[in-house]
Design an enzyme around this catalytic site. Sequence first.
Site, PDB file in Angstrom:
ATOM      1  N   TYR A 159      24.100  -7.808   3.367  1.00 60.14           N
ATOM      2  CA  TYR A 159      22.768  -7.232   3.154  1.00 60.14           C
ATOM      3  C   TYR A 159      21.690  -8.290   3.292  1.00 60.14           C
ATOM      4  O   TYR A 159      20.573  -7.994   3.709  1.00 60.14           O
ATOM      5  CB  TYR A 159      22.720  -6.519   1.800  1.00 60.14           C
ATOM      6  CG  TYR A 159      23.624  -5.320   1.842  1.00 60.14           C
ATOM      7  CD1 TYR A 159      23.230  -4.192   2.538  1.00 60.14           C
ATOM      8  CD2 TYR A 159      24.890  -5.363   1.288  1.00 60.14           C
ATOM      9  CE1 TYR A 159      24.069  -3.109   2.658  1.00 60.14           C
ATOM     10  CE2 TYR A 159      25.742  -4.285   1.409  1.00 60.14           C
ATOM     11  CZ  TYR A 159      25.331  -3.157   2.091  1.00 60.14           C
ATOM     12  OH  TYR A 159      26.171  -2.103   2.231  1.00 60.14           O
ATOM     13  N   HIS A 197      36.032  -3.552  -1.320  1.00 59.55           N
ATOM     14  CA  HIS A 197      36.354  -2.747  -0.140  1.00 59.55           C
ATOM     15  C   HIS A 197      36.761  -3.619   1.047  1.00 59.55           C
ATOM     16  O   HIS A 197      37.233  -3.107   2.043  1.00 59.55           O
ATOM     17  CB  HIS A 197      35.225  -1.763   0.214  1.00 59.55           C
ATOM     18  CG  HIS A 197      33.997  -2.365   0.801  1.00 59.55           C
ATOM     19  ND1 HIS A 197      32.747  -1.868   0.563  1.00 59.55           N
ATOM     20  CD2 HIS A 197      33.808  -3.401   1.629  1.00 59.55           C
ATOM     21  CE1 HIS A 197      31.855  -2.576   1.222  1.00 59.55           C
ATOM     22  NE2 HIS A 197      32.468  -3.516   1.869  1.00 59.55           N
ATOM     23  N   HIS A 198      36.596  -4.930   0.934  1.00 61.61           N
ATOM     24  CA  HIS A 198      37.116  -5.822   1.972  1.00 61.61           C
ATOM     25  C   HIS A 198      38.582  -6.154   1.729  1.00 61.61           C
ATOM     26  O   HIS A 198      39.200  -6.843   2.524  1.00 61.61           O
ATOM     27  CB  HIS A 198      36.318  -7.128   2.013  1.00 61.61           C
ATOM     28  CG  HIS A 198      34.895  -6.932   2.397  1.00 61.61           C
ATOM     29  ND1 HIS A 198      34.460  -6.971   3.699  1.00 61.61           N
ATOM     30  CD2 HIS A 198      33.795  -6.671   1.663  1.00 61.61           C
ATOM     31  CE1 HIS A 198      33.157  -6.749   3.742  1.00 61.61           C
ATOM     32  NE2 HIS A 198      32.732  -6.561   2.516  1.00 61.61           N
ATOM     33  N   SER A 219      20.311 -25.130   1.140  1.00 64.33           N
ATOM     34  CA  SER A 219      19.132 -24.824   1.942  1.00 64.33           C
ATOM     35  C   SER A 219      18.687 -23.377   1.730  1.00 64.33           C
ATOM     36  O   SER A 219      17.503 -23.111   1.519  1.00 64.33           O
ATOM     37  CB  SER A 219      19.452 -25.079   3.416  1.00 64.33           C
ATOM     38  OG  SER A 219      18.597 -24.354   4.238  1.00 64.33           O
ATOM     39  N   SER A 220      19.642 -22.443   1.751  1.00 64.41           N
ATOM     40  CA  SER A 220      19.280 -21.037   1.565  1.00 64.41           C
ATOM     41  C   SER A 220      18.723 -20.793   0.175  1.00 64.41           C
ATOM     42  O   SER A 220      17.774 -20.031   0.005  1.00 64.41           O
ATOM     43  CB  SER A 220      20.495 -20.135   1.738  1.00 64.41           C
ATOM     44  OG  SER A 220      21.064 -20.333   2.967  1.00 64.41           O
ATOM     45  N   ASP A 241      -0.360 -20.788   2.113  1.00 63.75           N
ATOM     46  CA  ASP A 241       0.898 -21.427   2.512  1.00 63.75           C
ATOM     47  C   ASP A 241       1.986 -20.920   1.582  1.00 63.75           C
ATOM     48  O   ASP A 241       1.725 -20.073   0.729  1.00 63.75           O
ATOM     49  CB  ASP A 241       0.787 -22.960   2.412  1.00 63.75           C
ATOM     50  CG  ASP A 241       1.777 -23.649   3.353  1.00 63.75           C
ATOM     51  OD1 ASP A 241       2.945 -23.238   3.373  1.00 63.75           O
ATOM     52  OD2 ASP A 241       1.378 -24.579   4.070  1.00 63.75           O
ATOM     53  N   GLU A 289      26.064 -10.854   1.153  1.00 65.55           N
ATOM     54  CA  GLU A 289      25.630 -11.628   2.317  1.00 65.55           C
ATOM     55  C   GLU A 289      25.318 -10.708   3.497  1.00 65.55           C
ATOM     56  O   GLU A 289      24.353 -10.922   4.232  1.00 65.55           O
ATOM     57  CB  GLU A 289      26.722 -12.642   2.695  1.00 65.55           C
ATOM     58  CG  GLU A 289      26.531 -13.341   4.033  1.00 65.55           C
ATOM     59  CD  GLU A 289      25.410 -14.370   4.017  1.00 65.55           C
ATOM     60  OE1 GLU A 289      24.913 -14.689   2.912  1.00 65.55           O
ATOM     61  OE2 GLU A 289      25.014 -14.829   5.089  1.00 65.55           O
ATOM     62  N   SER A 317      10.462  -1.677   9.748  1.00 68.58           N
ATOM     63  CA  SER A 317       9.449  -0.898   9.046  1.00 68.58           C
ATOM     64  C   SER A 317       8.033  -1.335   9.416  1.00 68.58           C
ATOM     65  O   SER A 317       7.082  -0.623   9.134  1.00 68.58           O
ATOM     66  CB  SER A 317       9.644  -1.014   7.532  1.00 68.58           C
ATOM     67  OG  SER A 317      10.889  -0.492   7.171  1.00 68.58           O
ATOM     68  N   HIS A 337      32.197 -19.382  15.839  1.00 67.85           N
ATOM     69  CA  HIS A 337      31.289 -18.335  16.285  1.00 67.85           C
ATOM     70  C   HIS A 337      30.750 -17.565  15.073  1.00 67.85           C
ATOM     71  O   HIS A 337      29.550 -17.365  14.934  1.00 67.85           O
ATOM     72  CB  HIS A 337      31.996 -17.380  17.246  1.00 67.85           C
ATOM     73  CG  HIS A 337      31.271 -16.104  17.492  1.00 67.85           C
ATOM     74  ND1 HIS A 337      30.114 -16.039  18.228  1.00 67.85           N
ATOM     75  CD2 HIS A 337      31.489 -14.835  17.071  1.00 67.85           C
ATOM     76  CE1 HIS A 337      29.678 -14.789  18.265  1.00 67.85           C
ATOM     77  NE2 HIS A 337      30.495 -14.037  17.556  1.00 67.85           N
ATOM     78  N   THR A 367      20.979   3.910   2.526  1.00 69.84           N
ATOM     79  CA  THR A 367      20.877   3.486   3.920  1.00 69.84           C
ATOM     80  C   THR A 367      20.443   4.665   4.780  1.00 69.84           C
ATOM     81  O   THR A 367      19.608   4.532   5.680  1.00 69.84           O
ATOM     82  CB  THR A 367      22.217   2.927   4.421  1.00 69.84           C
ATOM     83  OG1 THR A 367      22.737   2.058   3.411  1.00 69.84           O
ATOM     84  CG2 THR A 367      22.048   2.154   5.688  1.00 69.84           C
ATOM     85  N   LYS A 391      16.789   5.322   4.609  1.00 73.94           N
ATOM     86  CA  LYS A 391      15.993   4.445   5.474  1.00 73.94           C
ATOM     87  C   LYS A 391      15.977   4.972   6.900  1.00 73.94           C
ATOM     88  O   LYS A 391      14.920   5.084   7.524  1.00 73.94           O
ATOM     89  CB  LYS A 391      16.536   3.011   5.441  1.00 73.94           C
ATOM     90  CG  LYS A 391      16.559   2.423   4.042  1.00 73.94           C
ATOM     91  CD  LYS A 391      16.383   0.931   4.039  1.00 73.94           C
ATOM     92  CE  LYS A 391      14.957   0.574   4.238  1.00 73.94           C
ATOM     93  NZ  LYS A 391      14.370  -0.370   3.334  1.00 73.94           N
ATOM     94  N   ARG A 437      42.556  -8.131  15.000  1.00 75.92           N
ATOM     95  CA  ARG A 437      41.497  -9.075  15.336  1.00 75.92           C
ATOM     96  C   ARG A 437      42.049 -10.495  15.286  1.00 75.92           C
ATOM     97  O   ARG A 437      43.139 -10.729  14.767  1.00 75.92           O
ATOM     98  CB  ARG A 437      40.308  -8.927  14.389  1.00 75.92           C
ATOM     99  CG  ARG A 437      40.633  -9.282  12.962  1.00 75.92           C
ATOM    100  CD  ARG A 437      39.534  -8.866  12.005  1.00 75.92           C
ATOM    101  NE  ARG A 437      38.395  -9.769  12.075  1.00 75.92           N
ATOM    102  CZ  ARG A 437      37.545  -9.970  11.057  1.00 75.92           C
ATOM    103  NH1 ARG A 437      37.702  -9.331   9.919  1.00 75.92           N
ATOM    104  NH2 ARG A 437      36.536 -10.797  11.176  1.00 75.92           N
ATOM    105  N   HIS A 474      29.967  -9.812   0.497  1.00 78.45           N
ATOM    106  CA  HIS A 474      29.391  -8.511   0.774  1.00 78.45           C
ATOM    107  C   HIS A 474      27.874  -8.497   0.640  1.00 78.45           C
ATOM    108  O   HIS A 474      27.182  -8.049   1.547  1.00 78.45           O
ATOM    109  CB  HIS A 474      30.045  -7.366   0.028  1.00 78.45           C
ATOM    110  CG  HIS A 474      29.612  -6.097   0.669  1.00 78.45           C
ATOM    111  ND1 HIS A 474      30.133  -5.658   1.857  1.00 78.45           N
ATOM    112  CD2 HIS A 474      28.584  -5.271   0.388  1.00 78.45           C
ATOM    113  CE1 HIS A 474      29.474  -4.600   2.259  1.00 78.45           C
ATOM    114  NE2 HIS A 474      28.527  -4.330   1.386  1.00 78.45           N
TER     115      HIS A 474
END
Lengths: 260, 190, 545
Positions: free
Chosen positions: C265, C310-311, C177-178, C113, C263, C276, C84, C336, C339, C458, C261
């Site tokens: 963002y 922080h993780h 790919s990314s 293009d 990732e 926006s 998941h 943040t 925004k 979890r 991390h």
Amino acid sequence: MRRIFLFVLTSFFAIAALATPGINMPVGVTPVSQEIYRLHMAAFYVCCVIGAGVFGVLIYSLIAFRKSKGAKAVHFHEHLGLEIVWTTIPFLILVALAIPATIVLSHIHNTDQSGLTVKITGYQWRWKYEYLDQNISFFSDLSTTQDQINNKAAKSPWFLLEVDHPLVVPVHTKVRLLVTADDVIHAWWVPELGVKQDAIPGFVNENWMMIEKTGTYRGQCGELCGLNHAFMPIVVEAVSPSDFAKWVTAHQARVKGDHS
Amino acid sequence: MSNHQKSHKRLTLILVCGVLLMFGFAYMLVPLYKLICQKEGINGRSGATASSMAGLSIDTTRTIKVTFLTTLHQHLPFTFKPVKPFLLIHPGERKLIYFYAENKTGHDMTVQAVPSITPGDAARFLKKTECFCFTQQYFFKGEKADMPVYFFVDPAIPSSIKEITLSYTLFDVGDFLKKQQHFTKGRIDL
Amino acid sequence: MTDQHIATQDNDHHDHDSHHGPAKGWRRWLFTTNHKDIGTLYLTLSFILMFVAGTMALLVRTELFEPGKVLLNPEFFNQMTTFHGLIMVFGVIMPAMAGLANWMIPMMIGAQDMALPRLNNWSFWLLPFAFTMLMSTFLMSGNAPDFGWTFYAPLSTTYAPKSTDFFIFSVHLMGLSSILAALNIVVTIFNMRAPAMTWMKLPMFVWSWLVTAFLLLAVMPVLAGCVTMMLMDRHFGTSFFNAAGGGDPVLFQHVFWFFGHPEVYILILPGFGVISSIIPTFSRKPLFGYHAMVYATVIIALLGLVVWVHHMFTTGAPMDAQLFFMYATMLISVPTGIKVFNWTATIFKGSLSFETPMLFALGFLVMFTIGGLSGLMISLVPSDYQYRDSYFIVAHFHYVLVSGSLFTIIAAVYYWLPKWTGRMYSERLGQWHFWLTTIGMNVTFMPMHFLGLAGMPRRIPDYALQFTDFNQICTVGAFIFGFAQLIFLYIVVMSCFSKRFPAATSQVWEGAHGLEWTIPSPAPYHTFETPPDLATVNAAAPQLE
């Protein structure tokens, strides 16, 4: 639309209020857990204030500036002063939060003289406790039966939170925990004691607890460790120092008896 | 080839170089991490090489309790324990402690002890001038030995730290043999 | 355009080819180099995988409906949570964002293009293979990967099932790919802008994607390095993450979160760009603080690179390291916050209407703020000791990602769908979709805060009796949330294939600004073959007075 929103909101809190037990972090029974609780609540209230501010302006705008009510857009789109204000104020709020957090953290790291040292080793999927000075060592396994898990027997009140041999420690004593693991990473977590420490194979981490109230405290493994991650609970029994001394003697005698 | 194509190519090339650099950076994190661990004692990792204690004076006003802890990985059939459970030490003073090991596996065995020091904030101040953990240790079938660690505590250690735990986990390193002589320096065979 | 064309024509002649329409049948999709076709492919793949990963989430929630075994054994449960997470992150959000980028960036900057069209084709077609390989692990003997989407060593190395190697290779393909997509986007934005389109006229969506693309280029190679180290540990006798050979399991977490991390963002910043665009349109007012928004995006990305520890606050880091990463993490809430405040100021004194895209944007604003605030709580190390790896974390990141990514993607689809298909969608169903999704989402994830605080870890397939009530509420919410997406499927399919709904004008939305609204709906196969002139560009950039 707004009415639906309000309905959802109120029903939410109603549901929440009904199920009150276990809605918030436990205050806990150690100085650290109580400090963490106070920090958590302080941060929560700060968040509520910020949220109320943002949502207040938002809800007011959503009501007052509807095109369907004939609102005309006012064209402004840059204001340096405002940008500076809403950069500075959050920053100051953060500083105000960081100070107590730093103080609490320094208490967590304060490993002054302890009265008892327990080594905790995580295994797939059980815990081992070793009292270094008392020469006591035993495994602690889940005592809930498979039948209960498979719904073939009535579930005991402490379903999945009960073990055969709990960790027994004296109250009002600083207990040093040396946490490690044998195979994969586990985490030793008891919410009411304010302790969560990763158990890492090959390395030892340290934490401590000083329990202020006798009682039984329960927790679970906090880091995914494979198949039976959910089935390796932690039970800590805090007893009076004299009871603890008795327990130690009895345990040592029993071990001696087993050997001879 | 149009100008457009040329500038695409240049920019793409720069970016690809950046990507390769970042891939390299992932691998550079490995030695970098080890270096920072040794400097800062992150996670209680400490130096895997000998430290020098030149120029240190003994601070007799302070005493620190160093507890020794051993762990056997994966039910390794060894006996492995410190000769004494703990020592009291003044910062700047060098001490010697032996760890007793016995090979009960029934065959020759190469093991490696991995050190770890808690609390994390103390790790960079507990230093070893000589340690059996610096190298892999070869044990003959049934061999028993005392293995030495010479260590000291840097007097720069914060005054709040009064207890340190020096812990070793003994691993079977049959899969990770290093090309070196059977290293038994300082070992007392029993 | 067929592959023969590409193979035989010189690059200089490429422009002439562009006058052809799309090829017929499957060849159009397999060989396409058209940014709109590739955008459609990305979005379609993402849509399909969303239902796959969503079904997995529903299986997880079913198992958690009550204590005791309900449906799944723990092995399969762990595989479900793992897949998941993996599919939602790599298969749903990232491809959807890439699809939006493909469709919109050339149209927003006045380019005909993407800069590297053939690369574009390849970067999409890697994905179906990557996910086929990933899903094939379910058919293998032994378990499919079951160590969580964060795949911590040594659970994912020494103790992992054999199929893990397929997982590693598929992550390599996804990463490749990314990287290629990000490369293409950077080159496009740098080199293909219409001459009149200067940096400070770029729409926020383009700015956000540019920053995201740089983040992707910076951290996807680190993920590739991370899984390569895993592979080497598993098969080539190294011991990066094994203490026995001199490695360290915690190193894995450092390398992983150095990618992981940023990732987060990567998943959220393009969504910020979408919001926006949408909020000014339906407020009929230009975006407030355009410049501040651009700088805030850049600062978020830069700070995002130095907060990864922080993780891992509970892994035993020394206090000064914990403090550094705590302060850096707290700092991120400043840009943040900027925004959020700017979006609110855009709404303030506007002339608001509440079409479906706006509803989803507002839903994003409210729920993202909730998720951001719980993030602030989590950044405090002492409290984090209690939150870490509990359902509080699960609630937090779903509030942030479901709103910040899923809601923004849905909002973007409603917003631009008329431009893509040339037909409006059913507004009435759209409103239903929004309300059911929002209610379902909150009923699912709000109680998880309470569960986490009460001590529920979890990634557990079974739980103690005291957690039953809230878990049942969560499960009910999850099913509402899930079924609401079937409405979305229906709406999108109808808008694409049915003629029932009115044709869209080129402007579509009354208050919309931007070059994409100057071209007809549906957007012709080739757009901006001559770049728009200065007047057109300026008229489309409302932040210029």
